[in-house]
Design a protein around this motif. Structure first.
Motif, PDB file in Angstrom:
ATOM      1  N   ARG A 199       1.798   1.787  -3.392  1.00  0.00           N
ATOM      2  CA  ARG A 199       0.556   1.884  -4.292  1.00  0.00           C
ATOM      3  C   ARG A 199       0.533   0.698  -5.104  1.00  0.00           C
ATOM      4  NH1 ARG A 199      -0.562   8.028  -6.184  1.00  0.00           N
ATOM      5  NH2 ARG A 199      -0.970   8.753  -4.121  1.00  0.00           N
ATOM      6  N   ARG A 200       0.771  -0.389  -4.415  1.00  0.00           N
ATOM      7  CA  ARG A 200       0.387  -1.936  -5.095  1.00  0.00           C
ATOM      8  C   ARG A 200      -0.534  -2.539  -4.297  1.00  0.00           C
ATOM      9  NH1 ARG A 200       4.199  -5.306  -4.071  1.00  0.00           N
ATOM     10  NH2 ARG A 200       5.462  -4.062  -2.845  1.00  0.00           N
TER      11      ARG A 200
ATOM     12  N   TYR B  72       0.812  -1.241  -0.048  1.00  0.00           N
ATOM     13  CA  TYR B  72      -0.385   0.058  -0.107  1.00  0.00           C
ATOM     14  C   TYR B  72       0.799   1.238  -0.173  1.00  0.00           C
ATOM     15  CZ  TYR B  72      -4.295  -2.634   0.555  1.00  0.00           C
ATOM     16  OH  TYR B  72      -5.135  -3.587   0.606  1.00  0.00           O
ATOM     17  N   MET B  73       1.876   1.243   0.681  1.00  0.00           N
ATOM     18  CA  MET B  73       2.810   2.356   0.776  1.00  0.00           C
ATOM     19  C   MET B  73       3.519   2.636  -0.835  1.00  0.00           C
ATOM     20  SD  MET B  73       4.643   2.495   4.313  1.00  0.00           S
ATOM     21  CE  MET B  73       3.733   2.997   5.809  1.00  0.00           C
TER      22      MET B  73
END
Lengths: 207, 330
Positions: B40-41, B37-38
């Motif tokens: 952006r996956r 998530y950090m």
């Protein structure tokens, strides 16, 4: 910069000025100052803030970079040159190719082979049409040269198959009859103009 | 009386082993999700709901992989090394009080396996024995990358043992006891009595040393894949590699529990939050912080690591001890 300077080829002996160079600390005092400055600046926490915001946006605003590939696909460019397609005549579903052989002639990697004969109506009939996908460089000349827009580049970019031949035979390339309504016409030289129906005039036999 | 204690201890040991092995596996999932998530996956998302069964899939993969031992490796050492890492990681937990005392079916359970009165010393000591795992693995693998990883283990873990020990001295001087339960009880006065307020420098130093000792990202030189393939774990496969992994994550939990117990008020009640939940929240936040930094910060070079340890952190720790001593004297 004058022309003289520009023409000077003696580049090895010049003194170059580096565009971007860090001001490295020289004395121990400067080193210490740099360390203190960097330690108290909180740059590391700025990094933490950025990644946290990234996570927040990914979680709550749905800003993701991932494409779930087999399930969703990115659109490819309309002029992308993927595996060829042979278009069919919209009315009959017959091969649009007139067997002129221009694509075979222009192909720079010699991968197109066609076999024609004159049929009983003394029209040229295409018997066999193959593209050797192992040789094809997807230059697009064949699609460019075709006077009937019979051979075009399709959108099938996933070239995975058990055999290369699976793409190359006429029956694989030609639009099948049941998919005829999905066939997209290509604009360009040789294409039917959009207002063809209005322009067309009845032949004398119609009266 | 005697037998009941023995049975209780055995049950506690089994519970700790089971819970933290599972947690170690679960943390790999959480880590991948948070990192994803950090960046952006999505992270694991296909196996099971939200990719939760990825754990099981990974476990099956590790169990069924070929157990490979290189030809020129020192076989017994090579085979024992991962066991040292995993075993010491769990042994270190035996002196950590995880929760406050609670009553179960009218029987008072103390959630600590062995309440030794030198708890901190025991945990730090056993955790530092754990460095033999990567060290021996690196030296026995008959592989130059592994050897480099082993050498880095020696410099990194040994050096940061010094920092963590010295950093802990100052709060220990204030508390006057090495028992983790005593340290916890010292901070029983609520939020303001946390040791982080009186020892902020020691807290920062200990967290930094914790990053180095658990081999987490800004300091994960032991298996820095951009430089030395996979470091000490290059030749390991299957369950032996998995044991290194479990040991590493168990160490991570131990360090997080230590930080929460020593600096962040431990398992004392926090406002309306009961103590058991409070320490879980603290540990969870610390784990998240460890993952967070992994997504944010770059690696550093070995020479920078040593420079940071011996020229910055160690003197700061000594100064901190001196100041604490003077403050206590006058």
């Amino acid at each position: 910069m004058g022309l003289e300077e520009f023409k000077d080829r003696n580049i090895g002996v010049k003194n170059y000025i580096t565009v971007q160079d860090d001001n490295y600390p020289k004395t121990n005092g400067e080193v210490f100052k740099q360390i203190v400055k960097r330690s108290l600046k909180g740059e590391l926490f700025t990094g933490l803030k950025i990644t946290f915001n990234m996570m927040r946006e990914a979680l709550f605003k749905g800003k993701m970079h991932t494409v779930q590939y087999p399930a969703e696909k990115l659109p490819i460019g309309p002029r992308y040159r993927a595996v060829h397609k042979l278009l069919a005549l919209l009315e009959s579903g017959e091969n649009r190719c007139i067997g002129c052989g221009l694509c075979e002639k222009i192909c720079i990697s010699n991968c197109i082979k066609m076999d024609t004969k004159i049929d009983e109506n003394s029209r040229k009939e295409v018997l066999e049409y193959t593209i050797n996908m192992g040789r094809c460089i997807f230059c697009g000349y064949c699609a460019e040269v075709c006077p009937e827009l019979a051979i075009v580049h399709g959108q099938r970019y996933e070239n995975a198959s058990e055999q290369r031949a699976h793409f190359a035979l006429k029956e694989d390339l030609l639009t099948p009859l049941d998919k005829l309504h999905l066939q997209k016409e290509y604009e360009g030289f040789g294409a039917v103009s959009p207002d063809a129906d209005e322009k067309i005039q009845k032949t004398p036999l119609q009266y | 009386m005697e037998t009941s204690i023995i049975i209780e201890t055995i049950i506690k040991a089994i519970v700790v082993l089971a819970v933290f092995s599972a947690l170690a596996g679960f943390t790999t999932y959480i880590e991948r999700k948070v990192l994803a998530y950090m960046q952006r996956r999505l992270g694991p998302s296909n196996v099971g709901p939200y990719g939760l069964l990825q754990l099981v899939a990974d476990g099956i993969k590790l169990f069924t992989k070929e157990d490979f031992i290189p030809q020129n490796a020192a076989r017994p050492v090579f085979m024992i090394a991962p066991i040292i890492t995993a075993a010491t990681a769990f042994i270190a937990m035996s002196a950590v009080p995880f929760f406050p005392e609670f009553e179960l079916f009218g029987y008072v359970v103390r959630p600590i396996i062995a309440d030794v009165n030198v708890g901190v010393l025991f945990v730090l000591g056993v955790a530092s024995v754990g460095l033999y795992g990567p060290l021996l693995a690196g030296m026995s693998s008959a592989n130059k990358w592994s050897l480099l990883g082993g050498a880095r283990t020696a410099i990194q873990l040994l050096s940061y043992e010094v920092v963590s020990g010295l950093a802990l001295l100052a709060p220990l001087m204030l508390v006057g006891s090495l028992s983790l339960i005593d340290i916890n009880n010292y901070q029983a006065g609520g939020f303001t009595s946390w040791l982080i307020w009186s020892q902020p420098l020691a807290f920062i130093l200990f967290v930094i040393a914790g990053f180095a000792e658990t081999n987490r990202t800004p300091f994960d030189l032991l298996e820095h894949e951009a430089e030395i393939v996979a470091g000490y774990a290059t030749e390991y496969s299957g369950l032996r590699w998995g044991m290194f992994f479990i040991g590493e994550y168990a160490n991570l939990f131990t360090v997080c529990f230590l930080v929460s117990l020593i600096f962040l008020g431990g398992f004392n009640d926090l406002w309306f939050i009961p103590g058991g939940l409070a320490i879980v929240l603290k540990v969870m936040f610390l784990i998240f912080f460890f993952l967070w930094t992994r997504a944010s910060w770059p690696h550093i070079r070995p020479d920078q690591l040593m420079w940071l340890c011996w020229k910055i952190l160690m003197p700061l720790a000594v100064i901190n001890i001196l100041i604490t001593g003077f403050v206590m004297m006058f």
